[in-house]
Design an enzyme around this catalytic site. Structure first.
Site, mmCIF file in Angstrom:
data_model
loop_
_atom_site.group_PDB
_atom_site.id
_atom_site.type_symbol
_atom_site.label_atom_id
_atom_site.label_comp_id
_atom_site.label_asym_id
_atom_site.label_seq_id
_atom_site.Cartn_x
_atom_site.Cartn_y
_atom_site.Cartn_z
ATOM 1 N N HIS A 202 20.074 20.172 0.987
ATOM 2 C CA HIS A 202 20.040 18.886 1.692
ATOM 3 C C HIS A 202 18.645 18.262 1.484
ATOM 4 O O HIS A 202 17.663 18.984 1.350
ATOM 5 C CB HIS A 202 20.318 19.158 3.183
ATOM 6 N N PRO A 203 18.541 16.934 1.473
ATOM 7 C CA PRO A 203 17.254 16.287 1.167
ATOM 8 C C PRO A 203 16.053 16.699 2.034
ATOM 9 O O PRO A 203 14.921 16.605 1.576
ATOM 10 C CB PRO A 203 17.561 14.799 1.337
ATOM 11 N N VAL A 204 16.256 17.138 3.275
ATOM 12 C CA VAL A 204 15.077 17.557 4.044
ATOM 13 C C VAL A 204 14.629 18.978 3.690
ATOM 14 O O VAL A 204 13.548 19.386 4.084
ATOM 15 C CB VAL A 204 15.233 17.467 5.596
ATOM 16 N N LYS A 205 15.447 19.722 2.949
ATOM 17 C CA LYS A 205 15.084 21.105 2.604
ATOM 18 C C LYS A 205 14.120 21.114 1.418
ATOM 19 O O LYS A 205 13.749 20.068 0.904
ATOM 20 C CB LYS A 205 16.359 21.920 2.322
ATOM 21 N N HIS A 206 13.737 22.293 0.949
ATOM 22 C CA HIS A 206 12.664 22.377 -0.060
ATOM 23 C C HIS A 206 13.020 21.716 -1.382
ATOM 24 O O HIS A 206 12.197 21.047 -1.986
ATOM 25 C CB HIS A 206 12.302 23.839 -0.330
#
Ligand SMILES: *Cc1c(COP(=O)(O)O)cnc(C)c1O
Length: 405
Positions: A202-206
């Site tokens: 997901h975009p907030v992950k690394h």
């Protein structure tokens, strides 16, 4: 010019009360970084013969297996799908219990419900807020089939202690490593600490593929089963059938369409090349926060020994003894200063759905519940500039000063 002179002056009046904010544009708590190489990689995939399952899927799987030190990797279209695939591979059925921590995203426990299993909530350690092996031990029953340990904020759990609990009992150890790709514990990489490890892109992950996820394992049977599961429960994929020159396929189990596309894997592969740099930047930001908050009523989480942290989140606990405002007010005050704070997470066992269908209630996990009341996540992502970090530190200083008891 001295450092002190370069610092911008911060208005003492809180933005919440009409003062000038530390920054006018909200700094979000997490954000993806997309390079021109990432864009080129996606464009190349779009121009290729394959949009969905093509060569980039296996390439991305091999690359993630590589950094995880694991034999097999199965790409799926979300972290939630990776957890679901893991729970399916283990063979969770109605009546089976799976131990999970309460301080996580709901998807961790939902994966157990998808297969009719029962999530059993075990409390966290007070310092790190990671699943406490002693609490997990107390929840083991003859029906316990698995433990899903969550590497909360990016800190790998004490898998050595958890392994000691599960080894003799044939309990499967799953790591929800949606926060911790690239982290290590006692020198062992995430991906090699549990029987199955789930990642999210997901975009907030690394690293991101828009939406996406992966499950890694050393267990051939689990990997086989998860491959089948992501493709409707069908035993062979299109490429294998073409190679064998046959139309025939069999659906052996009930599966899903959880495939990750070649376009997404092109992005994932390209993103992976910046992982070590972005982990270094996250650690650097965390170190600056640690130093800045040393004397403030903002306590960083304890980092357990042997941990090389991935800092998906930078979580602080508000010291209620030293603050005249509660978490809600501090949250609003920091947002008003332009700092996009967040809270991870409302304890899963307190969600209405869990209370209604699982009979969970307040008081079941007192450490997590008490901690939750004082949790705040501060912005941390590799694209943050030094100036952004300064703004967070300035806003925290301003707000804690205003609410000092
Ligand atoms: C993000 C996340 C998930 C779910 O991942 P998705 O890719 O959003 O489905 C599961 N568990 C944890 C701890 C997460 O942070």
């Amino acid at each position: 010019m001295s450092g002190a002179l370069k610092k911008k002056t911060v208005s003492a009046a809180l933005a919440l009360e009409g003062g000038a904010p530390v920054r006018s544009r909200l700094l979000s708590y997490g954000r993806q970084t997309i390079s021109s190489a990432d864009i080129d990689a996606v464009v190349a995939a779009l121009k290729s013969d394959w949009l969905t399952t093509g060569p980039r899927v296996a390439e991305f799987e091999n690359a993630v297996a590589g950094i995880s030190g694991s034999r097999h990797a199965v790409a799926v279209n979300s972290g939630t799908a990776a957890l679901h695939a893991a729970i399916d591979a283990i063979g969770i059925q109605p009546g089976d219990e799976v131990i999970v921590p309460p301080l996580t995203f709901a998807a961790t426990a939902n994966a157990v419900l998808y297969r009719g299993g029962t999530p059993v909530f075990a409390d966290v350690s007070a310092g790190s807020l990671l699943l406490d092996p002693a609490q997990a031990a107390r929840k083991i029953s003859p029906r316990t089939r698995a433990i899903i340990a969550v590497d909360y904020a990016g800190q790998p759990c004490d898998f050595r202690a958890l392994r000691a609990l599960t080894e003799k009992k044939k309990i499967i150890l799953v790591a929800d490593a949606c926060h911790s790709i690239g982290a290590r514990r006692d020198g062992v990489p995430v991906g090699k600490l549990a029987d199955i490890t789930a990642y999210s892109f997901h975009p907030v992950k690394h690293i991101t593929t828009g939406e996406g996820g992966m499950a890694v394992t050393d267990n051939e049977a689990f990997a086989q089963r998860m491959r089948q599961f992501r493709n409707h429960g069908i035993s062979t994929d299109l490429h294998e059938r073409e190679k064998r020159g046959t139309w025939f396929y069999e659906m052996r189990e009930l599966g899903f369409n959880y495939r990750l596309s070649d376009i997404q894997c092109a992005l994932g592969l390209s993103q992976l090349s910046s992982l070590s740099g972005s982990l270094a930047r996250r650690r650097n930001i965390a170190r600056r926060y640690d130093e800045a908050f040393l004397k403030l009523p903002f306590q960083p989480l304890e980092v357990e020994s042997g941990v090389e942290h991935a800092y998906h989140l930078y979580v602080v606990r508000l010291d209620a003894q030293r603050l005249s405002a509660d978490r809600g007010t501090v949250f609003q005050a920091l947002r008003a200063e332009g700092i996009g704070v967040s809270v991870h997470y409302p304890p899963v066992h307190l969600h209405p759905y869990y209370q209604r269908t699982q009979g969970t209630h307040e008081g079941m996990c007192p450490i997590a519940e008490t901690a939750y009341d004082g949790l705040l996540s501060l912005p941390i992502f590799p694209g943050m500039t030094d100036r952004d970090v300064d703004d967070v530190i300035a806003a925290v200083g301003k707000v804690t000063n205003a609410f000092r008891k």
